[in-house]
Write a protein that holds these residues in place. Structure first.
Motif, PDB file in Angstrom:
ATOM      1  N   THR A 176       0.840  -1.189   0.000  1.00 28.02           N
ATOM      2  CA  THR A 176       0.000   0.000   0.000  1.00 28.02           C
ATOM      3  C   THR A 176       0.881   1.246   0.000  1.00 28.02           C
ATOM      4  O   THR A 176       1.812   1.334   0.802  1.00 28.02           O
ATOM      5  CB  THR A 176      -0.910   0.025   1.248  1.00 28.02           C
ATOM      6  OG1 THR A 176      -1.708  -1.161   1.271  1.00 28.02           O
ATOM      7  CG2 THR A 176      -1.810   1.238   1.243  1.00 28.02           C
ATOM      8  N   GLU A 197       0.520  -4.537   4.314  1.00 31.61           N
ATOM      9  CA  GLU A 197      -0.666  -4.676   5.141  1.00 31.61           C
ATOM     10  C   GLU A 197      -1.250  -6.063   4.943  1.00 31.61           C
ATOM     11  O   GLU A 197      -1.009  -6.707   3.921  1.00 31.61           O
ATOM     12  CB  GLU A 197      -1.717  -3.636   4.757  1.00 31.61           C
ATOM     13  CG  GLU A 197      -1.348  -2.208   5.058  1.00 31.61           C
ATOM     14  CD  GLU A 197      -2.513  -1.269   4.811  1.00 31.61           C
ATOM     15  OE1 GLU A 197      -2.953  -0.620   5.773  1.00 31.61           O
ATOM     16  OE2 GLU A 197      -2.978  -1.199   3.656  1.00 31.61           O
ATOM     17  N   LYS A 230      -7.106  -6.351  -0.877  1.00 34.37           N
ATOM     18  CA  LYS A 230      -7.328  -6.016   0.529  1.00 34.37           C
ATOM     19  C   LYS A 230      -8.828  -5.915   0.779  1.00 34.37           C
ATOM     20  O   LYS A 230      -9.516  -5.104   0.185  1.00 34.37           O
ATOM     21  CB  LYS A 230      -6.646  -4.703   0.907  1.00 34.37           C
ATOM     22  CG  LYS A 230      -6.622  -4.446   2.392  1.00 34.37           C
ATOM     23  CD  LYS A 230      -5.820  -3.187   2.719  1.00 34.37           C
ATOM     24  CE  LYS A 230      -5.597  -3.062   4.221  1.00 34.37           C
ATOM     25  NZ  LYS A 230      -6.825  -3.100   5.006  1.00 34.37           N
TER      26      LYS A 230
END
Length: 255
Positions: free
Chosen positions: A50, A59, A238
């Motif tokens: 990210t 992440e 994500k």
């Protein structure tokens, strides 16, 4: 000495682990930075890159499945003035903080060692690129155990003050897959760099092992000081819930 074919190095190795490529673009106009991560376990694969503060962070793709963040959640890329730092762990912050205080790359890494993930003892690989007055230079390092001996660290530093156009160095954590996984050994591999950022990013991503690859970051930094170009490719999306693999499309490449 001719550079090695980066495509061949990747296709012939199902698990180089985490890898850094630094060098100068084929046209001589850009510093080239690439960093990729791979994973064998669900925890290692459950990640995305990210953008953050000019660099990137890792992440969890699915936060509910994150088991142990200590060695997989960190800032692989940070920018400090004219220097771009890239590493495979939280030593990015050690280098950044030491340099911000006037210290050196090697001084920062002499306070660190390999990762405490027995029996692999994953090496810490690091590098930085500096651009100044239309010129570039870069350094790389690997901190590793002495053939799996947890009581003995080996620190290696490599300096490239006059990079040649179309040439880079490739440093990765593992020689190949295994149990335990054998650490990289020797100097960073001299590799040929070809084409613009999209060609280079696609070359890396398409030739990383399909089962094990997770995320890729590529940046071209113009030596004339103009705006850099960045590409980020994540294998996983994500989400707030389940992590699901998805095909790579243009929308998945962050520019």
């Amino acid at each position: 000495m001719a550079g090695l074919d980066l495509t061949a190095l990747l296709t012939e190795n199902s698990y180089p682990g985490r890898g850094i490529v630094l060098g100068r673009s084929e046209d001589g106009k850009n510093a080239v930075i690439a960093y990729f991560i791979m994973g064998r376990s669900g925890n290692s694969r459950n990640r995305v890159f990210t953008p953050c503060d000019g660099g990137i962070i890792t992440e969890a793709a699915d936060p509910s499945k994150l088991v142990d963040p200590s060695l997989i959640i960190y800032a692989p890329v940070r920018v400090l003035g004219q220097r771009t730092i890239v590493t495979n762990g939280d030593q990015t912050d050690t280098i950044y903080d030491t340099m911000a205080d006037g210290g050196s790359f090697s001084r920062a890494l002499r306070t660190r060692t390999f990762e405490p993930d027995a029996p692999n003892f994953t090496p810490r690989i690091s590098g930085y690129v500096k651009i100044n007055s239309g010129k570039m230079r870069y350094r790389m390092s690997i901190l590793k155990s002495d053939e799996g001996n947890a009581e003995s660290v080996e620190r290696f530093f490599f300096e490239y003050p006059q990079p040649v156009a179309g040439e880079g160095r490739f440093l990765h954590t593992y020689r190949c897959d295994g149990d335990p996984i054998p650490s990289f050994a020797g100097e960073p591999e001299r590799v040929v760099l070809r084409g613009d950022i999209d060609r280079f990013a696609n070359q890396l991503w398409e030739n990383l092992n399909e089962e094990n690859k997770v995320s890729l970051f590529v940046r071209y930094l113009p030596l004339d000081g103009s705006e850099p170009e960045t590409r980020i490719i994540n294998k996983y999306e994500k989400t707030a819930g389940q992590t699901a693999e998805k095909p790579i499309k243009k929308a998945d490449i962050i520019r």
